[in-house]
Every structure is written in C-alpha cells, then in structure tokens.
Design an enzyme around this catalytic site. Structure first.
Site, short mmCIF file in Angstrom:
data_model
loop_
_atom_site.label_atom_id
_atom_site.label_comp_id
_atom_site.label_asym_id
_atom_site.label_seq_id
_atom_site.Cartn_x
_atom_site.Cartn_y
_atom_site.Cartn_z
N TRP A 1 0.84 -1.21 0.00
CA TRP A 1 0.00 0.00 0.00
C TRP A 1 0.87 1.25 0.00
CZ3 TRP A 1 -0.36 4.14 3.36
CH2 TRP A 1 -1.45 4.98 3.20
N HIS A 2 2.01 1.20 0.69
CA HIS A 2 2.87 2.38 0.78
C HIS A 2 3.51 2.76 -0.55
CE1 HIS A 2 2.59 1.85 5.17
NE2 HIS A 2 3.04 3.08 5.25
N GLY A 3 3.74 1.78 -1.41
CA GLY A 3 4.36 2.10 -2.70
C GLY A 3 4.44 0.90 -3.61
#
Length: 357
Positions: free
Chosen positions: A325-327
């Site tokens: 989700w972060h990247g």
C-alpha cells in the site's frame, strides 16, 4: 496544493472567512463550501483527477444506500463487491499497473525470455490510497451493520474530500467524521488557537526538520558508493527524522486545519520512536492506517479466531499488503515482509506490549 505553499497560505484564510462569516448560519451551505474548497485544493495539482474522486464518491454513496435497503445477505454482499471492485480496481490501475507489468517482464527475463511489453503511461493521482480506504471503510461498515448510510450526498462528498486530510490522512472513519459534518459546528476560540499551534508545529516539523534532513539523506544515498559505513548510518539517521517530520508534520497541519473549521480529526502519531517493540510502534505510527489494516484486512482474513498458525499468517499477510500500500515497488513489499516477520516473532515470543494504546 501543498500545505507549505504560498497558495495554501492564501487559500486557508479565504475559506475560513467564508465558512465562519458568510455561510455560518446554513449548515448545508457550509458543507457545500467544504466540498468546493476541497475540490479546488485537490484540483490545484491536476484538475483532470477531480472526476475520479467524484466518481468514487458517487459509487460509494449509492452502494451504501443499496446495502442498507437490500433484504438478502446475498444482495448486500453483491453491492459491497461492487464497491470493492470499483475502488480497488481504480487503485490497482493507477498505482500498480506499471509495477505488475514490469514485474511480469522481469520474471520472464530472469528465465531468459525477453518480453516486449511497454509500460502504461499512468499518472498516480495524489491521495488515491487515502480516500479509497476512507470510502471503502464506509461501505464495509454499512455491510457489517456498524453504520447507517447518510442520505445527504453533499455531506458524504464533504466526508470523502475534506481537504485537510484528503491527500495524506489521517484516514478517518465515517462513524467519526460524518456526524461532525452532519451537525452544526460552533467556532471556539480555544480550538482555533490550538489549531493554529498545531499548524505551526507541523510546519516546523515539515519545513525545518524533514526538509533539512532530506538534503543530507538524499545526498548520502544518491552517492552511497562514495561514502563509508558510518556515513551511510548517518544517512539512515537523517532519513529516520525526515520521514517522521514529513508524515507527522503533515498530520499535525491537517488536524490543526480541521480544528479551524470545528472538526476534530484523530491523532495519527504518538511519539513512535519511543516504542519498546514493533507492535507498540505500529500502535503509535500512522495510527489511522494501522487501525484500518487491523479492522478491515486482518479481521477480514480471520484475525486470531482461526487458530495459531492462521493468526500468524494473517498478521504477516496484513503487513505484507500494508507494505505494498505504501508504494508500488518490491522494496516496500520486502519492508512489509520484514515488519510482518518481526511482529510474528514478537507474538511467538510473547514480547509485544498489548496493553499500550
């Protein structure tokens, strides 16, 4: 529009003045103003993506009403499936298309096969990860019976697009934010002062701490082959404070700005670097995301209700997907796997701190 930009310094007092001195007697007008201001704030970056957030808002507004009115569990599940399909479909397309394509090509290349596939020229819309999670939680809560849908479309649009937390959180729940939007707000001098203090403190963390540390961290890691081990460790030290100053500073500005409009957002950081273990760290770092992953991913996977082995799997999978989700990079997947592994080991050893919040 960035918080630390000249445009925002002009934008905020204009919206504040209109909100409290022009439309303060009409709640619907106040909420409409919030929607318009939020769309201006978001569209300042790229107006083309306003249609995306408007479409997501419309879908989940209608889905919420349909889930509530559906008589059969099967129908409710179908409407929830539509929300998941639309929101996660848009998120995957805009954020992960090139990641999946490049990973596919690289996998074949490692086997000696050359794939002639071009990456898609997809621009990642700012904040899509945040408002997607926010609208999804609304539909899921209605499906679970924890929330009644709102009938006011403007109220719902204000909930989804509320500009202080639109592009980087905190990720608010409808059960907490919607009632504040649907009820009359009264300006309180003490809250205004507290809000301005939070904005100034957040600006200090973002501009003075984070941006200064970024200069040194970026230089060291951009030229890592030229530096010694201790210097690289110093780069990691600078990055540690850069990322905290960036994220927590933004959250403070968002929370402080919301206070100016009579709305309370949740605390998103609680001195995470003073945590005693990884479990406690994730109860103090990006709290709104940690709680979202716990309530809507970990619990959905089964949480700790399906045996010890399944519990560890659910914990690891949650952090793995949280990393993604972060990247859209394998480094984030590995980062999520490391945190998932450490949380699992801590739980196995009984060394985490469940009593802390």
């Amino acid at each position: 529009m960035l918080f630390n930009s000249p445009e925002f310094l002009l934008f905020l007092p204009i919206v504040f003045g209109l909100y409290w001195f022009v439309v303060q007697r009409n709640l619907k007008a106040q909420n409409m103003l919030l929607v318009i201001a939020s769309y201006v704030f978001y569209g300042w970056w790229d107006w083309r993506f306003l249609g995306l957030i408007a479409f997501s808002t419309l879908v989940d507004y209608l889905v919420g009403l349909q889930i509530e009115s559906a008589q059969e569990k099967r129908a409710k599940k179908a409407w929830l499936g539509m929300s998941l399909l639309v929101n996660l479909g848009l998120l995957c397309y805009f954020k992960y298309s090139n990641f999946f394509i490049d990973s596919w090509v690289d996998a074949w290349a490692s086997a000696g096969v050359t794939m002639h596939v071009s990456s898609l020229k997809v621009i990642l819309p700012v904040g899509i990860s945040f408002y997607t999670f926010q609208t999804l939680s609304y539909s899921i809560d209605i499906y679970r019976g924890n929330l009644k849908p709102t009938r006011g479309f403007i109220n719902f649009a204000a909930f989804v697009s509320f500009f202080p937390q639109l592009v980087a959180g905190p990720i608010e729940r409808a059960s907490r934010l919607l009632p504040q939007i649907e009820n009359k707000r009264v300006f309180k001098y003490e809250e205004g002062v507290a809000g301005l203090r939070l904005i100034l403190w957040g600006m200090f963390k973002k501009v003075v701490v984070a941006d200064t540390c970024a200069i040194y961290a970026n230089d060291i890691f951009a030229n890592y082959t030229e530096y010694s081990g201790p210097t690289l460790m110093l780069g990691a030290f600078y990055f540690t404070f850069q990322i905290y100053g960036d994220f927590s500073g933004y959250s403070d500005i968002a929370i402080g700005t919301a206070k100016l409009f009579g709305i309370q957002l949740m605390t998103n950081f609680k001195t995470p670097y003073f945590s005693r273990d990884i479990a406690e760290f994730w109860r103090r770092w990006h709290i709104s995301l940690s709680q979202w992953l716990r309530d809507y991913l970990y619990v959905t996977l089964g949480g700790n209700r399906k045996g010890t082995v399944r519990t560890y799997f659910n914990l690891f999978a949650t952090m793995l997907l949280g990393g993604l989700w972060h990247g859209a990079q394998w480094t984030f997947v590995i980062w999520g796997a490391i945190h998932g592994g450490m949380l699992t080991l801590e739980r196995l050893a009984g060394k985490n701190s469940p009593h802390l919040h």
